[in-house]
Write a protein that holds these residues in place. Structure first.
Motif, PDB file in Angstrom:
ATOM      1  N   GLU A 342       0.828  -1.203   0.000  1.00  0.00           N
ATOM      2  CA  GLU A 342       0.000   0.000   0.000  1.00  0.00           C
ATOM      3  C   GLU A 342       0.866   1.259   0.000  1.00  0.00           C
ATOM      4  OE1 GLU A 342      -3.062   2.163   3.093  1.00  0.00           O
ATOM      5  OE2 GLU A 342      -3.138  -0.026   2.916  1.00  0.00           O
ATOM      6  N   GLY A 343       0.592   2.154  -0.982  1.00  0.00           N
ATOM      7  CA  GLY A 343       1.321   3.410  -1.077  1.00  0.00           C
ATOM      8  C   GLY A 343       2.639   3.312  -1.815  1.00  0.00           C
ATOM      9  N   PHE A 344       3.035   2.113  -2.241  1.00  0.00           N
ATOM     10  CA  PHE A 344       4.288   1.904  -2.952  1.00  0.00           C
ATOM     11  C   PHE A 344       4.025   1.808  -4.453  1.00  0.00           C
ATOM     12  CE2 PHE A 344       5.803   1.315   1.133  1.00  0.00           C
ATOM     13  CZ  PHE A 344       7.140   0.939   1.192  1.00  0.00           C
ATOM     14  N   PRO A 345       5.043   2.037  -5.288  1.00  0.00           N
ATOM     15  CA  PRO A 345       4.884   1.808  -6.729  1.00  0.00           C
ATOM     16  C   PRO A 345       4.608   0.334  -7.014  1.00  0.00           C
ATOM     17  CG  PRO A 345       6.872   3.088  -6.250  1.00  0.00           C
ATOM     18  CD  PRO A 345       6.366   2.593  -4.942  1.00  0.00           C
ATOM     19  N   THR A 362      10.070  -0.243  -4.064  1.00  0.00           N
ATOM     20  CA  THR A 362      10.800   0.659  -3.155  1.00  0.00           C
ATOM     21  C   THR A 362      10.087   1.996  -3.072  1.00  0.00           C
ATOM     22  OG1 THR A 362      12.908  -0.385  -3.721  1.00  0.00           O
ATOM     23  CG2 THR A 362      13.010   1.789  -2.701  1.00  0.00           C
ATOM     24  N   LYS A 363      10.065   2.559  -1.878  1.00  0.00           N
ATOM     25  CA  LYS A 363       9.465   3.878  -1.678  1.00  0.00           C
ATOM     26  C   LYS A 363      10.426   4.748  -0.883  1.00  0.00           C
ATOM     27  CE  LYS A 363       5.402   6.260   0.278  1.00  0.00           C
ATOM     28  NZ  LYS A 363       5.077   6.997  -0.963  1.00  0.00           N
ATOM     29  N   GLU A 364      10.612   5.992  -1.348  1.00  0.00           N
ATOM     30  CA  GLU A 364      11.440   6.963  -0.652  1.00  0.00           C
ATOM     31  C   GLU A 364      10.555   8.088  -0.126  1.00  0.00           C
ATOM     32  OE1 GLU A 364      14.303   8.153  -3.517  1.00  0.00           O
ATOM     33  OE2 GLU A 364      15.135   6.134  -3.751  1.00  0.00           O
ATOM     34  N   MET A 365      10.770   8.449   1.130  1.00  0.00           N
ATOM     35  CA  MET A 365       9.920   9.434   1.776  1.00  0.00           C
ATOM     36  C   MET A 365      10.222  10.848   1.269  1.00  0.00           C
ATOM     37  SD  MET A 365       8.185   7.445   3.630  1.00  0.00           S
ATOM     38  CE  MET A 365       8.533   6.184   2.414  1.00  0.00           C
ATOM     39  N   GLY A 368       8.069  15.736   5.123  1.00  0.00           N
ATOM     40  CA  GLY A 368       6.838  15.683   5.883  1.00  0.00           C
ATOM     41  C   GLY A 368       6.105  14.362   5.815  1.00  0.00           C
ATOM     42  N   GLU A 369       6.572  13.409   5.006  1.00  0.00           N
ATOM     43  CA  GLU A 369       5.899  12.125   4.861  1.00  0.00           C
ATOM     44  C   GLU A 369       6.425  11.141   5.907  1.00  0.00           C
ATOM     45  OE1 GLU A 369       4.691   9.037   1.252  1.00  0.00           O
ATOM     46  OE2 GLU A 369       6.353  10.449   1.015  1.00  0.00           O
ATOM     47  N   VAL A 370       5.541  10.390   6.529  1.00  0.00           N
ATOM     48  CA  VAL A 370       5.900   9.433   7.581  1.00  0.00           C
ATOM     49  C   VAL A 370       5.386   8.057   7.183  1.00  0.00           C
ATOM     50  CG1 VAL A 370       5.668   8.815  10.011  1.00  0.00           C
ATOM     51  CG2 VAL A 370       5.831  11.226   9.354  1.00  0.00           C
ATOM     52  N   LEU A 371       6.237   7.063   7.301  1.00  0.00           N
ATOM     53  CA  LEU A 371       5.865   5.677   7.000  1.00  0.00           C
ATOM     54  C   LEU A 371       5.997   4.869   8.288  1.00  0.00           C
ATOM     55  CD1 LEU A 371       5.059   3.676   4.760  1.00  0.00           C
ATOM     56  CD2 LEU A 371       7.501   3.188   4.459  1.00  0.00           C
ATOM     57  N   ASN A 375       1.826  -2.412   4.597  1.00  0.00           N
ATOM     58  CA  ASN A 375       0.635  -3.218   4.356  1.00  0.00           C
ATOM     59  C   ASN A 375       0.856  -3.995   3.063  1.00  0.00           C
ATOM     60  OD1 ASN A 375      -1.156  -2.366   6.586  1.00  0.00           O
ATOM     61  ND2 ASN A 375      -0.906  -0.359   5.643  1.00  0.00           N
ATOM     62  N   ILE A 376       1.172  -5.269   3.214  1.00  0.00           N
ATOM     63  CA  ILE A 376       1.642  -6.103   2.108  1.00  0.00           C
ATOM     64  C   ILE A 376       0.559  -7.104   1.720  1.00  0.00           C
ATOM     65  CG2 ILE A 376       3.424  -7.743   1.394  1.00  0.00           C
ATOM     66  CD1 ILE A 376       5.174  -6.523   3.640  1.00  0.00           C
TER      67      ILE A 376
END
Length: 466
Positions: A342-345, A362-365, A368-371, A375-376
């Motif tokens: 969820e929220g990843f490419p 892969t996701k890079e913040m 102001g973004e918080v991970l 959710n897989i």
């Protein structure tokens, strides 16, 4: 690597801005006297700030900055820490002050021909390389003997005005290992373990001790999370690598920091480390991070399992530590299997070292973004289908016919040639040994282990009866 550096810059810039109105906090480096962290020397490899090599599919060092914030600067294209516009080059004592990061001084563990054999000279220094007097220094001694086993003891001394202590008349050779540590305010600062060679020199140790904080708001710490998932029989095995970057002047000691895992997780085990850093299981909650994270780079690697009932779709929620700058999720996958986070490419296909199929995202913040969690979803997992139940039914019929035959022929003992029974028993013992090794490594689940072990033991008993 450059892209991930930008994510770290965003986080660090936000942290520095948030901390700017708090100049009274003693552990926050002021921009006027802060440096940039440096990679540790090769002689210090393996201690608390060096990331261990990762043999599995998750390699925490593949997409990470090298631990040298000079690589974060656009005016240092080669990442070696030298500013091409700076006449002082790498020797500039003020280098890196503009980015609010601290250059951690180098710890040293090295031979010194000026010292007699069996001697260890220790100097304890602060972050500015100034001697620390009246510090309690512990020399841990591990004696290893095949006949007597391992024996541990400790010797303590207090540093003098020059921050120095000296241990003399120590045993040399490969049977004894030494380690210098300094406990302080709940943290443990430690040099690399070493041995004293029976040569013409002793050992000189320089160890730096830092201010300590458990408040993450008072520490310049960012992290990267890597997670690898693989289906194995009746469970899903996960391997995680959490990489911690401390760009501040203080050592960070987590206070009851637990990363949440599914309540039914099992078999959590962390990779052994020479430092006090590690990951412990908290039943039905998750994984607790503990240890001393001094300025520099650190890696935590651990495994855990989740029961798997053979469904075609599985949803998993995995908690993360705070201040994650980037996260990567990988899964060993069949041809039709899919991975979604969820929220990843969208996950892209890749290959592991053995040519097996992987899915990766892969996701890079951003600023102001918080991970906080992952959710897989694993979908389109191949299921056994009707063939599995047909095979089970045939096996059950075989057992019934076998029991009937045994009942009819009871009293008639089948004689097995002695040589055949011996060879069979040796093969079964070898299989039992391999089964135990696979179970210890976590390659098979508890149900499969118990079933296979019972069958092998029964077979061994039959060879003995024959």
């Amino acid at each position: 690597m450059r892209k991930l550096s930008f994510a770290l810059v965003f986080l660090l810039a936000g942290m520095a801005h948030a901390q700017a109105p708090k100049p009274a906090a003693p552990i926050i480096p002021k921009p006027a006297d802060a440096g940039a962290p440096d990679a540790r020397a090769s002689s210090d490899a393996g201690r608390r700030d060096a990331a261990p090599d990762h043999p599995g599919p998750v390699r925490g060092d593949e997409q990470l900055p090298p631990g040298h914030p000079a690589a974060l600067r656009d005016d240092d294209p080669d990442g070696d820490g030298d500013d091409p516009h700076d006449p002082h080059g790498a020797n500039n004592p003020h280098q890196g002050q503009g980015n609010g990061m601290f250059r951690a001084p180098q710890d040293i563990v090295d031979d010194d021909s000026a010292l007699p054999p069996g001697t260890i000279a220790v100097q304890i220094l602060d972050p500015e390389n100034k001697p620390l007097p009246n510090v309690d220094v512990t020399l841990g001694i591990l004696q290893q003997s095949v006949a007597k086993g391992d024996a541990r003891r400790h010797v303590n001394q207090i540093t003098n005005a020059e921050g120095a202590v000296r241990f003399d008349s120590l045993e040399t050779g490969s049977g004894v290992a030494y380690r210098v540590t300094v406990p302080r305010e709940g943290a443990v600062f430690a040099a690399t373990p070493f041995q004293l060679a029976p040569s013409k020199s002793g050992m000189r140790v320089k160890l730096h001790v830092y201010p300590v904080t458990s408040d993450l708001e008072q520490a310049l710490v960012v992290m990267q999370a890597n997670l690898y998932a693989e289906l194995k029989d009746d469970r899903i095995q996960f391997e995680e690598a959490i990489n911690v970057y401390n760009f501040g002047r203080a050592a960070w000691v987590p206070d009851n920091l637990v990363m949440t895992l599914p309540a039914e997780f099992t078999a959590l085990r962390g990779q052994e480390s020479m430092s006090d850093q590690g990951v412990d299981a908290v039943e039905k909650r998750g994984a607790r991070i503990h240890g001393t994270f001094a300025p520099g780079q650190h890696s935590l690697i651990f495994r855990w399992q989740l029961p798997y009932a053979g469904a075609s779709n599985v949803d998993i929620r995995v908690g993360l530590p705070p201040r994650v700058a980037a996260a990567r999720v990988l899964a060993a996958a069949s041809q039709d299997m899919k991975l979604r986070v969820e929220g990843f490419p969208a996950a892209m296909p890749n290959s592991d070292m053995n040519g097996g199929r992987l899915l990766e995202t892969t996701k890079e913040m951003q600023r102001g973004e918080v991970l906080r969690d992952l959710n897989i979803t694993l979908s389109d997992i191949p299921t056994p289908g009707p063939a599995r139940f047909i095979a089970t039914g045939l096996a059950a019929l075989g057992v019934v016919f076998g029991l009937g035959y045994a009942y009819q022929t009871r009293g008639r003992r089948r004689v097995v040639p002695k040589g055949d029974a011996k060879r069979t028993r040796q093969q079964l013992l070898f299989e039992l040994e391999e089964l135990e090794r696979a179970h210890q490594a976590g390659d098979i689940g508890p149900k499969t282990y118990e079933r296979a072990r019972r069958e092998i033991v029964d077979a061994i008993a039959r060879t003995l009866a024959s």
